[in-house]
Design an enzyme around this catalytic site. Sequence first.
Site, PDB file in Angstrom:
ATOM      1  N   THR A  73       0.825  -1.219   0.000  1.00 22.84           N
ATOM      2  CA  THR A  73       0.000   0.000   0.000  1.00 22.84           C
ATOM      3  C   THR A  73       0.857   1.265   0.000  1.00 22.84           C
ATOM      4  O   THR A  73       1.917   1.311   0.628  1.00 22.84           O
ATOM      5  CB  THR A  73      -0.904   0.006   1.250  1.00 22.84           C
ATOM      6  OG1 THR A  73      -1.617  -1.224   1.300  1.00 22.84           O
ATOM      7  CG2 THR A  73      -1.891   1.159   1.233  1.00 22.84           C
ATOM      8  N   GLY A  84      -4.282   2.104  -2.563  1.00 21.19           N
ATOM      9  CA  GLY A  84      -4.557   1.005  -1.637  1.00 21.19           C
ATOM     10  C   GLY A  84      -5.213  -0.122  -2.402  1.00 21.19           C
ATOM     11  O   GLY A  84      -4.556  -1.045  -2.880  1.00 21.19           O
ATOM     12  N   ILE A 139       2.194   0.338   7.008  1.00 17.36           N
ATOM     13  CA  ILE A 139       2.926  -0.931   7.017  1.00 17.36           C
ATOM     14  C   ILE A 139       3.022  -1.497   8.434  1.00 17.36           C
ATOM     15  O   ILE A 139       3.589  -0.893   9.346  1.00 17.36           O
ATOM     16  CB  ILE A 139       4.321  -0.775   6.365  1.00 17.36           C
ATOM     17  CG1 ILE A 139       4.148  -0.237   4.932  1.00 17.36           C
ATOM     18  CG2 ILE A 139       5.066  -2.100   6.377  1.00 17.36           C
ATOM     19  CD1 ILE A 139       3.180  -1.007   4.042  1.00 17.36           C
ATOM     20  N   GLY A 198      -3.006 -16.549   0.538  1.00 15.97           N
ATOM     21  CA  GLY A 198      -2.926 -17.226   1.837  1.00 15.97           C
ATOM     22  C   GLY A 198      -3.222 -16.267   2.965  1.00 15.97           C
ATOM     23  O   GLY A 198      -3.900 -16.606   3.932  1.00 15.97           O
ATOM     24  N   ARG A 251     -24.367 -13.321  35.388  1.00 18.48           N
ATOM     25  CA  ARG A 251     -25.014 -12.023  35.616  1.00 18.48           C
ATOM     26  C   ARG A 251     -26.516 -12.187  35.863  1.00 18.48           C
ATOM     27  O   ARG A 251     -27.197 -12.920  35.121  1.00 18.48           O
ATOM     28  CB  ARG A 251     -24.788 -11.130  34.387  1.00 18.48           C
ATOM     29  CG  ARG A 251     -25.448  -9.781  34.451  1.00 18.48           C
ATOM     30  CD  ARG A 251     -24.722  -8.866  35.384  1.00 18.48           C
ATOM     31  NE  ARG A 251     -25.234  -7.500  35.340  1.00 18.48           N
ATOM     32  CZ  ARG A 251     -24.830  -6.553  36.187  1.00 18.48           C
ATOM     33  NH1 ARG A 251     -23.909  -6.808  37.109  1.00 18.48           N
ATOM     34  NH2 ARG A 251     -25.322  -5.336  36.097  1.00 18.48           N
ATOM     35  N   GLY A 261     -22.912  -2.602  29.966  1.00 16.22           N
ATOM     36  CA  GLY A 261     -21.877  -1.582  30.156  1.00 16.22           C
ATOM     37  C   GLY A 261     -20.494  -2.181  30.371  1.00 16.22           C
ATOM     38  O   GLY A 261     -19.476  -1.589  29.995  1.00 16.22           O
ATOM     39  N   GLU A 298      -5.743  -6.470   3.674  1.00 18.56           N
ATOM     40  CA  GLU A 298      -5.545  -7.641   2.796  1.00 18.56           C
ATOM     41  C   GLU A 298      -6.595  -7.633   1.680  1.00 18.56           C
ATOM     42  O   GLU A 298      -7.063  -8.684   1.246  1.00 18.56           O
ATOM     43  CB  GLU A 298      -5.614  -8.951   3.592  1.00 18.56           C
ATOM     44  CG  GLU A 298      -4.833  -8.901   4.876  1.00 18.56           C
ATOM     45  CD  GLU A 298      -3.554  -9.705   4.879  1.00 18.56           C
ATOM     46  OE1 GLU A 298      -3.485 -10.689   4.152  1.00 18.56           O
ATOM     47  OE2 GLU A 298      -2.617  -9.313   5.588  1.00 18.56           O
ATOM     48  N   ARG A 355     -15.987 -10.994 -10.514  1.00 20.86           N
ATOM     49  CA  ARG A 355     -15.213 -11.252 -11.732  1.00 20.86           C
ATOM     50  C   ARG A 355     -15.159 -12.742 -12.039  1.00 20.86           C
ATOM     51  O   ARG A 355     -15.259 -13.159 -13.189  1.00 20.86           O
ATOM     52  CB  ARG A 355     -13.773 -10.772 -11.533  1.00 20.86           C
ATOM     53  CG  ARG A 355     -13.548  -9.393 -12.064  1.00 20.86           C
ATOM     54  CD  ARG A 355     -12.083  -9.075 -11.928  1.00 20.86           C
ATOM     55  NE  ARG A 355     -11.905  -7.649 -11.921  1.00 20.86           N
ATOM     56  CZ  ARG A 355     -10.865  -7.017 -11.383  1.00 20.86           C
ATOM     57  NH1 ARG A 355      -9.905  -7.697 -10.806  1.00 20.86           N
ATOM     58  NH2 ARG A 355     -10.774  -5.729 -11.448  1.00 20.86           N
TER      59      ARG A 355
HETATM   60  C1  LIG Z   1      -3.984  -1.212  10.611  1.00 19.49           C
HETATM   61  C2  LIG Z   1      -3.650  -1.419   9.158  1.00 19.49           C
HETATM   62  C3  LIG Z   1      -2.573  -2.227   8.822  1.00 19.49           C
HETATM   63  C4  LIG Z   1      -2.220  -2.393   7.479  1.00 19.49           C
HETATM   64  N1  LIG Z   1      -1.126  -3.153   7.162  1.00 19.49           N
HETATM   65  C5  LIG Z   1      -0.674  -3.174   5.875  1.00 19.49           C
HETATM   66  C6  LIG Z   1       0.573  -3.812   5.566  1.00 19.49           C
HETATM   67  O1  LIG Z   1       1.240  -4.391   6.430  1.00 19.49           O
HETATM   68  N2  LIG Z   1       0.990  -3.777   4.276  1.00 19.49           N
HETATM   69  C7  LIG Z   1       0.288  -3.154   3.295  1.00 19.49           C
HETATM   70  O2  LIG Z   1       0.752  -3.153   2.152  1.00 19.49           O
HETATM   71  N3  LIG Z   1      -0.888  -2.533   3.566  1.00 19.49           N
HETATM   72  C8  LIG Z   1      -1.386  -2.529   4.834  1.00 19.49           C
HETATM   73  N4  LIG Z   1      -2.572  -1.887   5.128  1.00 19.49           N
HETATM   74  C9  LIG Z   1      -3.275  -1.170   4.068  1.00 19.49           C
HETATM   75  C10 LIG Z   1      -4.579  -1.816   3.639  1.00 19.49           C
HETATM   76  O3  LIG Z   1      -4.313  -2.982   2.921  1.00 19.49           O
HETATM   77  C11 LIG Z   1      -5.353  -0.773   2.852  1.00 19.49           C
HETATM   78  O4  LIG Z   1      -5.807   0.211   3.778  1.00 19.49           O
HETATM   79  C12 LIG Z   1      -6.516  -1.344   2.081  1.00 19.49           C
HETATM   80  O5  LIG Z   1      -6.047  -2.147   1.029  1.00 19.49           O
HETATM   81  C13 LIG Z   1      -7.445  -0.261   1.503  1.00 19.49           C
HETATM   82  O6  LIG Z   1      -6.737   0.711   0.835  1.00 19.49           O
HETATM   83  P1  LIG Z   1      -7.022   2.279   1.150  1.00 19.49           P
HETATM   84  O7  LIG Z   1      -6.956   2.426   2.622  1.00 19.49           O
HETATM   85  O8  LIG Z   1      -6.104   3.069   0.330  1.00 19.49           O
HETATM   86  O9  LIG Z   1      -8.514   2.515   0.729  1.00 19.49           O
HETATM   87  P2  LIG Z   1      -9.064   2.867  -0.763  1.00 19.49           P
HETATM   88  O10 LIG Z   1      -8.481   1.909  -1.727  1.00 19.49           O
HETATM   89  O11 LIG Z   1      -8.854   4.309  -1.005  1.00 19.49           O
HETATM   90  O12 LIG Z   1     -10.597   2.558  -0.590  1.00 19.49           O
HETATM   91  C14 LIG Z   1     -11.532   3.484   0.005  1.00 19.49           C
HETATM   92  C15 LIG Z   1     -12.922   2.849  -0.067  1.00 19.49           C
HETATM   93  O13 LIG Z   1     -13.295   2.657  -1.441  1.00 19.49           O
HETATM   94  C16 LIG Z   1     -13.640   1.290  -1.655  1.00 19.49           C
HETATM   95  N5  LIG Z   1     -13.271   0.913  -3.032  1.00 19.49           N
HETATM   96  C17 LIG Z   1     -12.099   1.150  -3.676  1.00 19.49           C
HETATM   97  N6  LIG Z   1     -12.111   0.631  -4.906  1.00 19.49           N
HETATM   98  C18 LIG Z   1     -13.324   0.055  -5.066  1.00 19.49           C
HETATM   99  C19 LIG Z   1     -13.972  -0.657  -6.129  1.00 19.49           C
HETATM  100  N7  LIG Z   1     -13.356  -0.904  -7.303  1.00 19.49           N
HETATM  101  N8  LIG Z   1     -15.235  -1.100  -5.932  1.00 19.49           N
HETATM  102  C20 LIG Z   1     -15.868  -0.892  -4.754  1.00 19.49           C
HETATM  103  N9  LIG Z   1     -15.307  -0.238  -3.714  1.00 19.49           N
HETATM  104  C21 LIG Z   1     -14.059   0.217  -3.860  1.00 19.49           C
HETATM  105  C22 LIG Z   1     -12.863   0.534  -0.611  1.00 19.49           C
HETATM  106  O14 LIG Z   1     -13.398  -0.759  -0.371  1.00 19.49           O
HETATM  107  C23 LIG Z   1     -12.976   1.464   0.577  1.00 19.49           C
HETATM  108  O15 LIG Z   1     -14.205   1.262   1.217  1.00 19.49           O
HETATM  109  C24 LIG Z   1      -2.982  -1.750   6.460  1.00 19.49           C
HETATM  110  C25 LIG Z   1      -4.076  -0.964   6.816  1.00 19.49           C
HETATM  111  C26 LIG Z   1      -4.412  -0.790   8.139  1.00 19.49           C
HETATM  112  C27 LIG Z   1      -5.577   0.091   8.491  1.00 19.49           C
END
Ligand SMILES: Cc1cc2nc3c(=O)[nH]c(=O)nc-3n(C[C@H](O)[C@H](O)[C@H](O)COP(=O)(O)OP(=O)(O)OC[C@H]3O[C@@H](n4cnc5c(N)ncnc54)[C@H](O)[C@@H]3O)c2cc1C
Length: 388
Positions: free
Chosen positions: A134, A139, A165, A248, A275, A348, A371, A383
């Site tokens: 990401t 994302g 990350i 996985g 309770r 609560g 993920e 798809r």
């Molecule tokens: C605590 C935490 C730990 C993380 N750890 C890692 C890590 O270790 N490594 C890593 O690489 N990433 C990590 N991530 C990132 C995570 O994988 C991303 O936040 C996630 O993939 C979503 O990307 P975004 O936040 O940019 O949201 P966006 O992609 O901007 O999405 C925003 C909204 O739009 C929706 N959306 C986007 N495209 C579409 C579509 N085509 N159709 C329908 N809806 C859509 C999404 O579902 C979401 O609701 C982590 C995130 C968090 C919060």
Amino acid sequence: MDAAVDASTSQFELNEEQRAIQEMAQAFAADRIAPSALDWDRRKYFPADVIRETGPLGLGGIYVRDDVGGSALGRLDAVLIFEALSHADPGFSSFISIHNMVASMIDRFGNDEQRQRFLPKLTSMEWLASYCLTEPGSGSDAAALKTRAVKSGGDYVLNGAKQFISGAGDSDVYAVMVRTGADGPKGISTIVVPKDAPGLSFGANEHKMGWHMQSTRQVIFEDCKVPAENLLSGEGAGFGIAMAGLDGGRLNIAACSLGGAQSALDKALSYTAERKAFGSKINQFQALQFRLADMETELQASRIFLYAAASKLDRKAPDAGKWSAMAKRFVTDTGFKVANDALQLLGGYGYLHDYGIEKLVRDLRVHQILEGTNEIMRVIIARALIGR
Ligand SMILES: Cc1cc2nc3c(=O)[nH]c(=O)nc-3n(C[C@H](O)[C@H](O)[C@H](O)COP(=O)(O)OP(=O)(O)OC[C@H]3O[C@@H](n4cnc5c(N)ncnc54)[C@H](O)[C@@H]3O)c2cc1C
């Protein structure tokens, strides 16, 4: 019999080895994780020493081949392990899952020299690993990533930043998806970046809702030099490597939801049996019994679905990717709902940290986002059903 053990074994025939793996993980979770999980959460403490204890148990390379110290187990075995660990702490379990994603990517796509250089230290957990896909500007649309790697002599020089990350700053190696070619998925490569690479730095630890025991930071590359021999497979293979890791990883994160939600249900069962209100134990109210019945039903359906998806991946079934996406979507949504229902059953007290359920609700919420968000899971499933 412990409720979690019963729940995990009664609905799906596990063999003797799988039962032993499950019991080992359950024992470690109960002895080494559960007593400290709330404290780690409160203090936002990363328990690297306890994480490293899982190496000698074979959890540093669960499905890595055994010539480099891996356990060479299957995906269903892995799901049993993550479910058991997350009964004590979903954040802990998820970090082990991310580490395993990276180890398996190097095992599958690394050459002999890379496997020998990285994997013995990763499978033993001497080194911890993070997965970097990401970016601030990409994302869900991961193939739009912009972090660039340019070949210069015997090195790649990286510039850009990765966002969110897990384990950043604490991990020793980073599997980084970078752009080495044109726009789109075919221009992406995977490079293993060591923590001490010149030009590598980390952002501040994000203030977030859950998963407090592990850091979430930016990983920043400023003319960061990495030896060219750290490139996995060839240039352009990176998007496929990243997605193979996630297949996985998605099942593992679903297992983390299942274990966490089972823990919430177990807590709710104990609490409602003690309770009292209106002159009787609250578990004597039928409205509440029906809610417990639904929670149990939904978790058992999730468990069977998840185990079936993991078995598909083990058998390399052609529709395993679709099943991983369906299981991730269904089980993480159900897990969050069950944990939230459990919180309600404690009234609560469910809202208080010491009862352990509000932490589970906070921890499980992010499984619906990372993920691949659950919307993106629906994109993958649709798809597979109707084509692009
Ligand atoms: C605590 C935490 C730990 C993380 N750890 C890692 C890590 O270790 N490594 C890593 O690489 N990433 C990590 N991530 C990132 C995570 O994988 C991303 O936040 C996630 O993939 C979503 O990307 P975004 O936040 O940019 O949201 P966006 O992609 O901007 O999405 C925003 C909204 O739009 C929706 N959306 C986007 N495209 C579409 C579509 N085509 N159709 C329908 N809806 C859509 C999404 O579902 C979401 O609701 C982590 C995130 C968090 C919060």
